[in-house]
Motif scaffolding. Structure first.
Motif, PDB file in Angstrom:
ATOM      1  N   UNK A  58     -10.215  14.088   0.940  1.00 61.94           N
ATOM      2  CA  UNK A  58     -11.381  13.543   1.650  1.00 61.94           C
ATOM      3  C   UNK A  58     -12.558  13.310   0.705  1.00 61.94           C
ATOM      4  N   UNK A  59     -12.537  13.959  -0.465  1.00 59.39           N
ATOM      5  CA  UNK A  59     -13.643  13.807  -1.423  1.00 59.39           C
ATOM      6  C   UNK A  59     -13.369  12.738  -2.478  1.00 59.39           C
ATOM      7  N   UNK A  60     -12.158  12.192  -2.474  1.00 61.23           N
ATOM      8  CA  UNK A  60     -11.801  11.234  -3.535  1.00 61.23           C
ATOM      9  C   UNK A  60     -12.522   9.904  -3.325  1.00 61.23           C
ATOM     10  N   UNK A  61     -12.864   9.267  -4.435  1.00 68.90           N
ATOM     11  CA  UNK A  61     -13.432   7.912  -4.393  1.00 68.90           C
ATOM     12  C   UNK A  61     -12.354   6.904  -4.772  1.00 68.90           C
ATOM     13  N   UNK A  62     -12.511   5.693  -4.288  1.00 71.13           N
ATOM     14  CA  UNK A  62     -11.502   4.667  -4.548  1.00 71.13           C
ATOM     15  C   UNK A  62     -11.506   4.283  -6.033  1.00 71.13           C
ATOM     16  N   UNK A  63     -10.347   4.235  -6.649  1.00 71.26           N
ATOM     17  CA  UNK A  63     -10.237   3.905  -8.071  1.00 71.26           C
ATOM     18  C   UNK A  63     -10.281   2.396  -8.285  1.00 71.26           C
ATOM     19  N   UNK A  64     -10.926   1.995  -9.373  1.00 71.87           N
ATOM     20  CA  UNK A  64     -11.009   0.570  -9.709  1.00 71.87           C
ATOM     21  C   UNK A  64      -9.767   0.118 -10.473  1.00 71.87           C
ATOM     22  N   UNK A  65      -9.299   0.995 -11.348  1.00 68.28           N
ATOM     23  CA  UNK A  65      -8.187   0.614 -12.220  1.00 68.28           C
ATOM     24  C   UNK A  65      -6.839   0.887 -11.545  1.00 68.28           C
ATOM     25  N   UNK A  66      -5.811   0.185 -12.044  1.00 68.23           N
ATOM     26  CA  UNK A  66      -4.453   0.427 -11.543  1.00 68.23           C
ATOM     27  C   UNK A  66      -3.922   1.693 -12.192  1.00 68.23           C
ATOM     28  N   UNK A  67      -3.537   2.650 -11.397  1.00 73.57           N
ATOM     29  CA  UNK A  67      -3.121   3.949 -11.924  1.00 73.57           C
ATOM     30  C   UNK A  67      -1.612   4.156 -11.804  1.00 73.57           C
ATOM     31  N   UNK A  68      -1.004   3.500 -10.836  1.00 77.48           N
ATOM     32  CA  UNK A  68       0.401   3.766 -10.548  1.00 77.48           C
ATOM     33  C   UNK A  68       1.013   2.520  -9.903  1.00 77.48           C
ATOM     34  N   UNK A  69       2.318   2.387 -10.037  1.00 81.95           N
ATOM     35  CA  UNK A  69       3.044   1.329  -9.318  1.00 81.95           C
ATOM     36  C   UNK A  69       4.287   1.962  -8.704  1.00 81.95           C
ATOM     37  N   UNK A  70       4.771   1.344  -7.639  1.00 86.25           N
ATOM     38  CA  UNK A  70       5.908   1.918  -6.913  1.00 86.25           C
ATOM     39  C   UNK A  70       7.030   0.904  -6.774  1.00 86.25           C
ATOM     40  N   UNK A  71       8.264   1.401  -6.928  1.00 83.34           N
ATOM     41  CA  UNK A  71       9.443   0.558  -6.723  1.00 83.34           C
ATOM     42  C   UNK A  71       9.624   0.259  -5.227  1.00 83.34           C
ATOM     43  N   UNK A  72       9.299   1.266  -4.408  1.00 82.89           N
ATOM     44  CA  UNK A  72       9.399   1.098  -2.954  1.00 82.89           C
ATOM     45  C   UNK A  72       8.492   2.128  -2.294  1.00 82.89           C
ATOM     46  N   UNK A  73       8.312   1.999  -0.981  1.00 84.95           N
ATOM     47  CA  UNK A  73       7.536   2.974  -0.212  1.00 84.95           C
ATOM     48  C   UNK A  73       8.443   3.946   0.546  1.00 84.95           C
ATOM     49  N   UNK A  74       9.727   3.918   0.271  1.00 80.83           N
ATOM     50  CA  UNK A  74      10.647   4.777   1.027  1.00 80.83           C
ATOM     51  C   UNK A  74      10.285   6.269   0.958  1.00 80.83           C
ATOM     52  N   UNK A  75       9.873   6.777  -0.227  1.00 83.59           N
ATOM     53  CA  UNK A  75       9.523   8.206  -0.268  1.00 83.59           C
ATOM     54  C   UNK A  75       8.308   8.557   0.588  1.00 83.59           C
ATOM     55  N   UNK A  76       7.498   7.555   0.978  1.00 84.75           N
ATOM     56  CA  UNK A  76       6.301   7.815   1.769  1.00 84.75           C
ATOM     57  C   UNK A  76       6.604   7.919   3.270  1.00 84.75           C
ATOM     58  N   UNK A  77       7.717   7.342   3.669  1.00 79.15           N
ATOM     59  CA  UNK A  77       8.008   7.264   5.108  1.00 79.15           C
ATOM     60  C   UNK A  77       8.042   8.628   5.801  1.00 79.15           C
TER      61      UNK A  77
END
Length: 731
Positions: free
Chosen positions: A639-658
Motif C-alpha cells: 500500500x506504500x509503494x509508488x508506481x515505477x517509471x522504469x521497466x523492471x520485469x517482464x512476464x512470459x505469461x500471467x498464469x502464475x498470477x491466476x
C-alpha cells in the motif's frame, strides 16, 4: 539486399518439395505438376536447392522433366549426386554452362563428360564447364565398357576448369584440340608438360596454372611455349607458398624471373599476370616488367615480398594483390576465394591492418565472411578470420553495418565454435566477437545454438576474463530464447551446476562484479516458468546457496533482486514450494519486504515470493503466526509503494498470477498480484492486454472488482487495470 518475389517463391518450393512431388518406383522425386518455367527460373530453382543443401540423388531427379524445367546454366557444386542421377536428370538438357566442382558421390570427370556427350545438343551448346576437385577416372569408364569419349567431343566448349584434379598430359592433349577453347584452368593437376597448349594457341586467352608441382619443363622450354601463346591475355603461374619448401620450384621461379625480365614478345597480349607465392621475385624485376607492359591491368604479388615496389602505386589502372596496403590485401581476398593458402595469407595482413580500426568497414567484413564460407573445413582460415571479425565489429563498429551482414557473420562464428570445439583461440575469438550488446540484443541469429555452444565452452574453462564474457553472453541469450528453447536448456543439469558454481565462487570472496550479476540473471531467466530447471536448481543445493547470498549481500540491491526473482520462480511451482519452507529464509525475505529503505524492486520480488507461499494454506508447514504476519505485512507494505517509471520485469505469461487473484485469497496476496499486473500493463499495454485475455486474468479482475468482500485497495487497482485494457481496445 531484399529477396525478390521470385526468390521467395523458389524458397517456398524448396521447403514444400515433398508435398509437391510424387515418387517414382526407385524412390526418386518427380513434380506432380509443373508449368513450363522460364529457363532462368529453372536454373534458379536448382541453385536454390544447392544453397539449401537439399540437392541429392532423390531430389535432383525433378529435373528429369526437361520440358517444364529447362536448364541452361546448371550448378550442382559440392552436392551429393551420383553418376546415374546426373545422367538421368541433367544430361537430357541443352546446357550452356555446368558447374560440378567438388561434387560428392563418387562421380568422375569421365562420367560427366561422357554423360554430356551422350546428348548431341550438349556437344555443341555447352560453353562453360567446371569440374574442379574431381577424379578424372577415364580408366573406370573403359573398364565398364562405356563409350570412350573425351573433352574433344564437346566442340562448343570455351571455358574449362579442371583445377585440383588428377589431369594428365594425355588428357590435356585431348582438351587442347577443342576448336573454341578460350579459358583453361589446370591448377593443382598432375600435368608435367605444356606443349599441348600450342594446339590452341590461336584461341586460348586465359591460362591458369597455379601450383603445378609436377611440372617438368626447363625455363627455356617454358618460355618457348609461352612466346607462342600470342592470344593469352591472362596468365596465372602462382604458387602455394605454404606447401613449397625453400629448395622446391626453382625452375618455375626461374621461369617467372625470365618472364619478368624478358621481352614483351613473350605473351605479347598479356594484360594480367599472377605470380603470387613466388618468393624469389624481386622488386627490380617487377619494376622492369611493369614499365615494359603499359597495358597491364592486374598483377598478383601476394606472398612474394615484392608488392611494395614503388612503381605499383603510380599506376592508377593497375590492380595488385599483395600485402603493402589495404587495397592490395582486399584485392587478394576478393580474387583468391578458392585458394586457402592465399586467403590465409591475406587474412593475416588484414588482421594487422585492422588492429586499431575506428571506422566501420562492412566491405572488409564481407570479404572475411566470404573467406570463411569458402573454406569451411580450414582451421587456419577460421583462426585468423574470427580474429579479424572481432577487430571489425568491436567498439560498436557493427552498429552501422547492414544487419544481414552481421547476422551472417555471427552464424559463421557459431559454425566455427561448433566445428572447432577444442581449439581455444578460435573459441576465444568467437566469444569476444559475440560479447556485444548490439549483436546479442538486436541481430537475428540462432540464439539457442549460441547459448549451448558458449555453455559447452564453459565446461572446461575458468579463466576469469573469458568466463566473465561467456557468462554475460549466456545471460543475455537466455533472456532472448523462446519458452520451448528455455525449457530445453533448463533440462541440462550441467548448466545449472556451472552457473551455481560461479555464484558460489564469487560469494566466497564477497565480490560483486558483472560475472556474478550475469550468472544470477541467467539462472533467474532459466527458471522462469520452467519447473524442470527450478527442480535442477534445488537439487544442486541452490536454495541453500541463495539463502547465504541473500544474507551476505544485504546492501547490494542488484544482487538481492536477482536472488529473490529466482526464489519467486520456485515459489510459483506448487510442488516445489516445500523447498522454500525455511523459517530463517522467509523471515529474511519478510524483513526486506517491510524495510522502506530497501529498493522497491527488491521489495517487489520479496513480496512475490511470500505471496505465492502464503496463497496455499494447506501447503504451509511453518508456524501459522508467521503466515499471518506475512499476510498482513504484504498488504501494509504494498500500500506504500509508488508506481515505477522504469521497466523492471517482464512476464512470459500471467498464469502464475491466476491463483493469487482468486476472491478467496487474502487481500495482501491479491494486492501484490494486481500491483504486478498493473506495473507491466501500463508500460506495455498492447502486449500484456492480449496476454491478460488469453490467460483469463481479465475475468479474474472483473470478479475481484465486483465482489463485495474485495478490499478497496485491490478493487481500485483492478479497476485501473481494466481501464488500461479498455483504452487499448479503443485504439
Amino acid at each position: 539486399m531484399m529477396d525478390t518475389l521470385c526468390d521467395l517463391c523458389l524458397a517456398q518450393v524448396c521447403c514444400s518439395l515433398d508435398a509437391l512431388c510424387s515418387r517414382r518406383a526407385d524412390g526418386s522425386m518427380c513434380l506432380s505438376w509443373a508449368p513450363i518455367l522460364p529457363q532462368e527460373v529453372a536454373d534458379q530453382l536448382l541453385l536454390e536447392m544447392v544453397k539449401k543443401k537439399i540437392l541429392s540423388d532423390t531430389t535432383v531427379r525433378i529435373f528429369q522433366n526437361c520440358k517444364e524445367l529447362r536448364l541452361r546454366r546448371a550448378s550442382i557444386r559440392c552436392c551429393q549426386v551420383s553418376a546415374e542421377a546426373f545422367r538421368l536428370a541433367l544430361c537430357p538438357h541443352r546446357l550452356q554452362e555446368l558447374d560440378a566442382s567438388g561434387v560428392l558421390g563418387g562421380i568422375t570427370v569421365a562420367n560427366i563428360v561422357s554423360g554430356l556427350a551422350s546428348n548431341p545438343a550438349c556437344r555443341s551448346s555447352l560453353r562453360r564447364l567446371s569440374l574442379a576437385g574431381l577424379r578424372v577416372g577415364w580408366e573406370s569408364l573403359e573398364e565398364d565398357g562405356g563409350p570412350c569419349v573425351g573433352f574433344s567431343s564437346l566442340r562448343g566448349l570455351r571455358t574449362l576448369n579442371l583445377a585440383n584434379t588428377d589431369l594428365t598430359d594425355a588428357v590435356l592433349e585431348d582438351i587442347c584440340t577443342l576448336p573454341q577453347l578460350e579459358s583453361l584452368d589446370i591448377s593443382g593437376s598432375a600435368v608435367s608438360k605444356l606443349t599441348a597448349l600450342l594446339n590452341c594457341k590461336n584461341t586460348l586467352r586465359s591460362l591458369t596454372a597455379h601450383r603445378l608441382q609436377q611440372l617438368d619443363v626447363s625455363p627455356g622450354r617454358m618460355l618457348s611455349v609461352l612466346s607462342q601463346l600470342h592470344a593469352v591475355r591472362h596468365f596465372d603461374f602462382s604458387e602455394d607458398h605454404l606447401a613449397v619448401g625453400d629448395g622446391d620450384g626453382r625452375d618455375r621461379d626461374e621461369t617467372v624471373r625470365q618472364l619478368l625480365d624478358g621481352s614483351p614478345q613473350v605473351l605479347p597480349s598479356l594484360v594480367s599476370l599472377d605470380i603470387s607465392g613466388r618468393r624469389r621475385t624481386t622488386e627490380a624485376a617487377v619494376r622492369a616488367f611493369v614499365e615494359a607492359r603499359g597495358a597491364l591491368v592486374f598483377l598478383g604479388l601476394l606472398a612474394t615480398g615484392a608488392s611494395s615496389c614503388d612503381i605499383l602505386s603510380s599506376k592508377k589502372n593497375l590492380k595488385v594483390t599483395g600485402e603493402a596496403n589495404e587495397y592490395q590485401v582486399c584485392e587478394a581476398l576478393r580474387r583468391y576465394l578458392d585458394r586457402e593458402c592465399f586467403i590465409r595469407e591475406a587474412l593475416v595482413h588484414l588482421y594487422n591492418l585492422t588492429a586499431d580500426i575506428d571506422k566501420p568497414r562492412p566491405d572488409m567484413l564481407k570479404l572475411v565472411l566470404n573467406g570463411m564460407q569458402s573454406h569451411p573445413t580450414s582451421l587456419h582460415v577460421h583462426l585468423v578470420a574470427t580474429a579479424c571479425v572481432f577487430n571489425l565489429t568491436t567498439q560498436d563498429l557493427a552498429v552501422t553495418m547492414p544487419v544481414g551482414l552481421i547476422s551472417a557473420t555471427v552464424t559463421q562464428l557459431l559454425y566455427a565454435m561448433k566445428t572447432y570445439p577444442n581449439h581455444q583461440q578460435v573459441q576465444k575469438n568467437c566469444l569476444m566477437a559475440l560479447c556485444s550488446d548490439y549483436i546479442l540484443q538486436d541481430v537475428p541469429f540462432d540464439k539457442y545454438l549460441a547459448a549451448t555452444l558458449v555453455i559447452n565452452w564453459l565446461r572446461g574453462h575458468e579463466e576469469a576474463p573469458l568466463q566473465r564474457m561467456a557468462v554475460a553472453v549466456v545471460s543475455i541469450l537466455v533472456a532472448k530464447l523462446s519458452t520451448e528453447e528455455t525449457a530445453q536448456l533448463g533440462k541440462d543439469f550441467f548448466i545449472m551446476k556451472q552457473m551455481l558454481a560461479i555464484v558460489q565462487q564469487k560469494a566466497m570472496t564477497g565480490v560483486v562484479d558483472s560475472t556474478l550479476k550475469f550468472a544470477l540473471s541467467a539462472l533467474w531467466n532459466l527458471t522462469d516458468e520452467m519447473p524442470t530447471a527450478a527442480r535442477n536448481f534445488i537439487e544442486c543445493k541452490g536454495v541453500e546457496l541463495y539463502e547465504e547470498v541473500l544474507e551476505s549481500y544485504s546492501t547490494e540491491p542488484s544482487v538481492q533482486q536477482k536472488v529473490l526473482g529466482l526464489l519467486n520462480n520456485i515459489a510459483e511451482v506448487e510442488v516445489l514450494q516445500a523447498s522454500l519452507m525455511e523459517e530463517d529464509l522467509l523471515r529474511n525475505v519478510l524483513s526486506l519486504l517491510q524495510d522502506s529503505r530497501v529498493e522497491q524492486g527488491v521489495r517487489y520480488f520479496a513480496g512475490g515470493t511470500l505471496a505465492q507461499l502464503v496463497s496455499r494454506p494447506e501447503a504451509w508447514t511453518l508456524d501459522s503466526e508467521l503466515r499471518s504476519t506475512i499476510v498482513k505485512q504484504l498488504h501494509a507494505s504494498i500500500a506504500t509503494w509508488t508506481q515505477l517509471e522504469r521497466e523492471m520485469v517482464s512476464y512470459r505469461s500471467f498464469r502464475p498470477f491466476c491463483p493469487l487473484l482468486q476472491t478467496r485469497q487474502p487481500s495482501g496476496v491479491q494486492l501484490w498480484a494486481a500491483w504486478a499486473v498493473h506495473l507491466v500493463c501500463i508500460q506495455n499495454a498492447p502486449h500484456y492486454s492480449n496476454m491478460m485475455e488469453k490467460d483469463g486474468v481479465t475475468e479474474l479482475l472483473r470478479a475481484l472488482a465486483a465482489h463485495p468482500d474485495t478490499h478497496s485497495d485491490v478493487k481500485g487497482l483492478s479497476d485501473s487495470i481494466l481501464r488500461v485494457v479498455q483504452q487499448h481496445r479503443s485504439f
